[in-house]
Design a protein around this motif. Sequence first.
Motif, PDB file in Angstrom:
ATOM      1  N   HIS A   1       0.821  -1.215   0.000  1.00 11.84           N
ATOM      2  CA  HIS A   1       0.000   0.000   0.000  1.00 11.84           C
ATOM      3  C   HIS A   1       0.856   1.268   0.000  1.00 11.84           C
ATOM      4  O   HIS A   1       0.763   2.097  -0.916  1.00 11.84           O
ATOM      5  CB  HIS A   1      -0.919  -0.046   1.221  1.00 11.84           C
ATOM      6  CG  HIS A   1      -1.831   1.121   1.342  1.00 11.84           C
ATOM      7  ND1 HIS A   1      -2.612   1.563   0.293  1.00 11.84           N
ATOM      8  CD2 HIS A   1      -2.087   1.964   2.382  1.00 11.84           C
ATOM      9  CE1 HIS A   1      -3.317   2.615   0.687  1.00 11.84           C
ATOM     10  NE2 HIS A   1      -3.005   2.883   1.944  1.00 11.84           N
ATOM     11  N   ILE A   2       1.712   1.405   0.994  1.00  7.63           N
ATOM     12  CA  ILE A   2       2.552   2.607   1.088  1.00  7.63           C
ATOM     13  C   ILE A   2       3.672   2.546   0.044  1.00  7.63           C
ATOM     14  O   ILE A   2       4.013   3.562  -0.591  1.00  7.63           O
ATOM     15  CB  ILE A   2       3.122   2.754   2.518  1.00  7.63           C
ATOM     16  CG1 ILE A   2       1.976   3.000   3.519  1.00  7.63           C
ATOM     17  CG2 ILE A   2       4.156   3.875   2.590  1.00  7.63           C
ATOM     18  CD1 ILE A   2       2.393   2.974   4.990  1.00  7.63           C
TER      19      ILE A   2
ATOM     20  N   ASP B   1       9.964  -6.572  -4.084  1.00  7.40           N
ATOM     21  CA  ASP B   1       8.979  -7.136  -3.166  1.00  7.40           C
ATOM     22  C   ASP B   1       9.086  -8.664  -3.169  1.00  7.40           C
ATOM     23  O   ASP B   1       9.538  -9.267  -4.148  1.00  7.40           O
ATOM     24  CB  ASP B   1       7.567  -6.713  -3.587  1.00  7.40           C
ATOM     25  CG  ASP B   1       6.567  -6.725  -2.435  1.00  7.40           C
ATOM     26  OD1 ASP B   1       6.190  -5.629  -1.961  1.00  7.40           O
ATOM     27  OD2 ASP B   1       6.175  -7.833  -1.991  1.00  7.40           O
TER      28      ASP B   1
ATOM     29  N   ASP C   1      13.556 -11.180  -0.940  1.00  8.52           N
ATOM     30  CA  ASP C   1      13.151 -11.464   0.432  1.00  8.52           C
ATOM     31  C   ASP C   1      14.150 -10.726   1.309  1.00  8.52           C
ATOM     32  O   ASP C   1      15.310 -11.134   1.414  1.00  8.52           O
ATOM     33  CB  ASP C   1      13.189 -12.967   0.714  1.00  8.52           C
ATOM     34  CG  ASP C   1      12.823 -13.269   2.163  1.00  8.52           C
ATOM     35  OD1 ASP C   1      12.561 -12.313   2.931  1.00  8.52           O
ATOM     36  OD2 ASP C   1      12.795 -14.459   2.526  1.00  8.52           O
TER      37      ASP C   1
ATOM     38  N   ASN D   1      11.102  -0.007   2.968  1.00  6.39           N
ATOM     39  CA  ASN D   1       9.690   0.102   3.337  1.00  6.39           C
ATOM     40  C   ASN D   1       9.055  -1.252   3.665  1.00  6.39           C
ATOM     41  O   ASN D   1       8.048  -1.296   4.370  1.00  6.39           O
ATOM     42  CB  ASN D   1       8.947   0.792   2.173  1.00  6.39           C
ATOM     43  CG  ASN D   1       7.451   0.608   2.242  1.00  6.39           C
ATOM     44  OD1 ASN D   1       6.771   1.248   3.045  1.00  6.39           O
ATOM     45  ND2 ASN D   1       6.911  -0.298   1.425  1.00  6.39           N
TER      46      ASN D   1
ATOM     47  N   ARG E   1      -0.062  -9.460  11.195  1.00  7.07           N
ATOM     48  CA  ARG E   1      -0.977  -9.964  10.156  1.00  7.07           C
ATOM     49  C   ARG E   1      -0.224 -10.361   8.884  1.00  7.07           C
ATOM     50  O   ARG E   1      -0.699 -11.182   8.115  1.00  7.07           O
ATOM     51  CB  ARG E   1      -2.086  -8.955   9.826  1.00  7.07           C
ATOM     52  CG  ARG E   1      -1.579  -7.621   9.435  1.00  7.07           C
ATOM     53  CD  ARG E   1      -2.377  -6.762   8.524  1.00  7.07           C
ATOM     54  NE  ARG E   1      -1.424  -5.857   7.899  1.00  7.07           N
ATOM     55  CZ  ARG E   1      -0.852  -6.053   6.723  1.00  7.07           C
ATOM     56  NH1 ARG E   1      -1.193  -7.069   5.982  1.00  7.07           N
ATOM     57  NH2 ARG E   1       0.054  -5.223   6.264  1.00  7.07           N
TER      58      ARG E   1
ATOM     59  N   TYR F   1       6.761  -6.013  17.144  1.00 12.02           N
ATOM     60  CA  TYR F   1       6.798  -5.041  16.035  1.00 12.02           C
ATOM     61  C   TYR F   1       7.368  -3.711  16.539  1.00 12.02           C
ATOM     62  O   TYR F   1       8.227  -3.094  15.878  1.00 12.02           O
ATOM     63  CB  TYR F   1       5.380  -4.870  15.499  1.00 12.02           C
ATOM     64  CG  TYR F   1       5.185  -3.824  14.426  1.00 12.02           C
ATOM     65  CD1 TYR F   1       5.613  -4.032  13.116  1.00 12.02           C
ATOM     66  CD2 TYR F   1       4.526  -2.620  14.714  1.00 12.02           C
ATOM     67  CE1 TYR F   1       5.406  -3.070  12.128  1.00 12.02           C
ATOM     68  CE2 TYR F   1       4.305  -1.665  13.735  1.00 12.02           C
ATOM     69  CZ  TYR F   1       4.755  -1.892  12.445  1.00 12.02           C
ATOM     70  OH  TYR F   1       4.531  -0.937  11.472  1.00 12.02           O
TER      71      TYR F   1
ATOM     72  N   LYS G   1      10.732  -1.790  15.150  1.00  8.80           N
ATOM     73  CA  LYS G   1      10.695  -0.432  14.584  1.00  8.80           C
ATOM     74  C   LYS G   1      11.542   0.532  15.426  1.00  8.80           C
ATOM     75  O   LYS G   1      12.159   1.456  14.890  1.00  8.80           O
ATOM     76  CB  LYS G   1       9.248   0.055  14.480  1.00  8.80           C
ATOM     77  CG  LYS G   1       8.417  -0.696  13.429  1.00  8.80           C
ATOM     78  CD  LYS G   1       8.937  -0.490  12.013  1.00  8.80           C
ATOM     79  CE  LYS G   1       7.954  -0.985  10.967  1.00  8.80           C
ATOM     80  NZ  LYS G   1       8.472  -0.835   9.594  1.00  8.80           N
TER      81      LYS G   1
ATOM     82  N   GLY H   1       1.732   7.019  11.632  1.00  8.95           N
ATOM     83  CA  GLY H   1       0.750   6.453  12.560  1.00  8.95           C
ATOM     84  C   GLY H   1      -0.055   5.422  11.789  1.00  8.95           C
ATOM     85  O   GLY H   1       0.519   4.605  11.056  1.00  8.95           O
TER      86      GLY H   1
ATOM     87  N   VAL I   1      -2.159   4.074   8.822  1.00 12.02           N
ATOM     88  CA  VAL I   1      -2.368   4.359   7.388  1.00 12.02           C
ATOM     89  C   VAL I   1      -3.269   3.249   6.841  1.00 12.02           C
ATOM     90  O   VAL I   1      -2.779   2.200   6.419  1.00 12.02           O
ATOM     91  CB  VAL I   1      -1.034   4.378   6.611  1.00 12.02           C
ATOM     92  CG1 VAL I   1      -1.253   4.893   5.183  1.00 12.02           C
ATOM     93  CG2 VAL I   1       0.016   5.212   7.326  1.00 12.02           C
TER      94      VAL I   1
HETATM   95  N1  LIG Z   1      -0.218   0.771   7.234  1.00 12.64           N
HETATM   96  C1  LIG Z   1       0.058   1.314   8.409  1.00 12.64           C
HETATM   97  O1  LIG Z   1      -0.830   1.653   9.207  1.00 12.64           O
HETATM   98  C2  LIG Z   1       1.497   1.539   8.822  1.00 12.64           C
HETATM   99  C3  LIG Z   1       1.752   2.352   9.933  1.00 12.64           C
HETATM  100  C4  LIG Z   1       3.070   2.575  10.330  1.00 12.64           C
HETATM  101  C5  LIG Z   1       4.110   2.003   9.610  1.00 12.64           C
HETATM  102  N2  LIG Z   1       3.832   1.202   8.538  1.00 12.64           N
HETATM  103  C6  LIG Z   1       4.952   0.597   7.841  1.00 12.64           C
HETATM  104  O2  LIG Z   1       4.888   0.951   6.475  1.00 12.64           O
HETATM  105  C7  LIG Z   1       5.495  -0.075   5.690  1.00 12.64           C
HETATM  106  C8  LIG Z   1       4.554  -0.497   4.574  1.00 12.64           C
HETATM  107  O3  LIG Z   1       3.341  -0.959   5.150  1.00 12.64           O
HETATM  108  P1  LIG Z   1       1.992  -1.132   4.314  1.00 12.64           P
HETATM  109  O4  LIG Z   1       0.889  -0.670   5.182  1.00 12.64           O
HETATM  110  O5  LIG Z   1       2.155  -0.564   2.965  1.00 12.64           O
HETATM  111  O6  LIG Z   1       1.923  -2.719   4.259  1.00 12.64           O
HETATM  112  P2  LIG Z   1       1.574  -3.701   3.049  1.00 12.64           P
HETATM  113  O7  LIG Z   1       1.303  -5.019   3.668  1.00 12.64           O
HETATM  114  O8  LIG Z   1       0.547  -3.115   2.161  1.00 12.64           O
HETATM  115  O9  LIG Z   1       2.937  -3.760   2.240  1.00 12.64           O
HETATM  116  C9  LIG Z   1       4.060  -4.452   2.717  1.00 12.64           C
HETATM  117  C10 LIG Z   1       4.790  -5.028   1.515  1.00 12.64           C
HETATM  118  O10 LIG Z   1       5.992  -5.660   1.979  1.00 12.64           O
HETATM  119  C11 LIG Z   1       6.136  -6.880   1.275  1.00 12.64           C
HETATM  120  N3  LIG Z   1       6.966  -7.807   2.062  1.00 12.64           N
HETATM  121  C12 LIG Z   1       6.597  -8.485   3.164  1.00 12.64           C
HETATM  122  N4  LIG Z   1       7.611  -9.270   3.579  1.00 12.64           N
HETATM  123  C13 LIG Z   1       8.635  -9.055   2.736  1.00 12.64           C
HETATM  124  C14 LIG Z   1       9.944  -9.579   2.627  1.00 12.64           C
HETATM  125  N5  LIG Z   1      10.396 -10.481   3.505  1.00 12.64           N
HETATM  126  N6  LIG Z   1      10.748  -9.152   1.625  1.00 12.64           N
HETATM  127  C15 LIG Z   1      10.282  -8.238   0.723  1.00 12.64           C
HETATM  128  N7  LIG Z   1       9.034  -7.715   0.760  1.00 12.64           N
HETATM  129  C16 LIG Z   1       8.220  -8.129   1.764  1.00 12.64           C
HETATM  130  C17 LIG Z   1       4.727  -7.390   1.073  1.00 12.64           C
HETATM  131  O11 LIG Z   1       4.663  -8.339   0.003  1.00 12.64           O
HETATM  132  C18 LIG Z   1       3.973  -6.109   0.797  1.00 12.64           C
HETATM  133  O12 LIG Z   1       3.913  -5.822  -0.601  1.00 12.64           O
HETATM  134  C19 LIG Z   1       5.852  -1.202   6.663  1.00 12.64           C
HETATM  135  O13 LIG Z   1       7.202  -1.105   7.031  1.00 12.64           O
HETATM  136  C20 LIG Z   1       4.955  -0.918   7.855  1.00 12.64           C
HETATM  137  O14 LIG Z   1       5.474  -1.440   9.057  1.00 12.64           O
HETATM  138  C21 LIG Z   1       2.553   0.962   8.115  1.00 12.64           C
END
Ligand SMILES: NC(=O)c1ccc[n+]([C@@H]2O[C@H](COP(=O)([O-])OP(=O)(O)OC[C@H]3O[C@@H](n4cnc5c(N)ncnc54)[C@H](O)[C@@H]3O)[C@@H](O)[C@H]2O)c1
Length: 252
Positions: A17-18, A37, A63, A90, A96, A161, A165, A192, A194
């Motif tokens: 997503h991000i 990814d 990975d 990222n 989950r 987690y 972080k 926060g 997202v």
């Molecule tokens: N969504 C939120 O609320 C939120 C809040 C704070 C921080 N974050 C951080 O933002 C970042 C992105 O989160 P998101 O919400 O987009 O999550 P997301 O699940 O949509 O995206 C995460 C991506 O990472 C990939 N991934 C997972 N394990 C992997 C690995 N071992 N090697 C390579 N790729 C891998 C997944 O395939 C996925 O495409 C993360 O680091 C997350 O901790 C998210």
Amino acid sequence: MSHPTQPAAIVTGGAGHIGQAIAAGLAADGFAVAVADLDLVRAQAVADRLAADGRRAIAVAVDVCSYASAQCLAATVLEAFGAIDVLVNNAGGSARLVGGGYGPFHEAEERVIAAMIDINLKGPLFVTRAVAPYMVARRQGRIVQVGSICGVQGTENVADYSAAKGGVIAFTKALAKELGAHGILVNCVSPGLVPRPGEELERARQSNYLGRACTAEDVAELVRFLAGEKSGFITGHNHVIDGGRSLAMKTA
Ligand SMILES: NC(=O)c1ccc[n+]([C@@H]2O[C@H](COP(=O)([O-])OP(=O)(O)OC[C@H]3O[C@@H](n4cnc5c(N)ncnc54)[C@H](O)[C@@H]3O)[C@@H](O)[C@H]2O)c1
């Protein structure tokens, strides 16, 4: 190796997503983007969309928990783009991601604890270790970590987690001190909540002082700034982007 004609960026977790928003933002800023990814099919779809918009993008399977895979990513991007100017660590997420649930740490599963540290802490360390030597050799580069306010505050029911972080934020500071003399800036952005498409928005709206949910594009804008020329004297810091959420408990 092709000669670099435009700056190049790697976005790990670029299919997420991000990550998608960061990849699109950096591509719009003129970077050739490697969408890296674990899920190559989704990464390819993101790269294809960017290419359809006239951007230069490739998908790379990685990975981040494997150092060999991280090294392979760096070599692949170098071969494709001729340089690596920006690395956005990222890839990551909470329990989950590995089919685990949220709950008190004294009930946490060993495999979930291990996965949280592997994906969220070991991953950024491995990818940085693989990419940084190329930046050091060119005496330029930007590294942006995606942390979380959980790593600042320590959030209950996601203690593993939070620990990972928090480690990323400390890593950012240490790395900035080491790499500053090599012309490389290192920062962390800590969002926060997202919400992803389909996720409930109301909790996200109520969790901050701005009354709307943080979007992936909000986070991407900050990453773009830290990856760009206008942030040339900013290094070693964690930049919270949470609509004021972590300032204090929001009263109901
Ligand atoms: N969504 C939120 O609320 C939120 C809040 C704070 C921080 N974050 C951080 O933002 C970042 C992105 O989160 P998101 O919400 O987009 O999550 P997301 O699940 O949509 O995206 C995460 C991506 O990472 C990939 N991934 C997972 N394990 C992997 C690995 N071992 N090697 C390579 N790729 C891998 C997944 O395939 C996925 O495409 C993360 O680091 C997350 O901790 C998210």
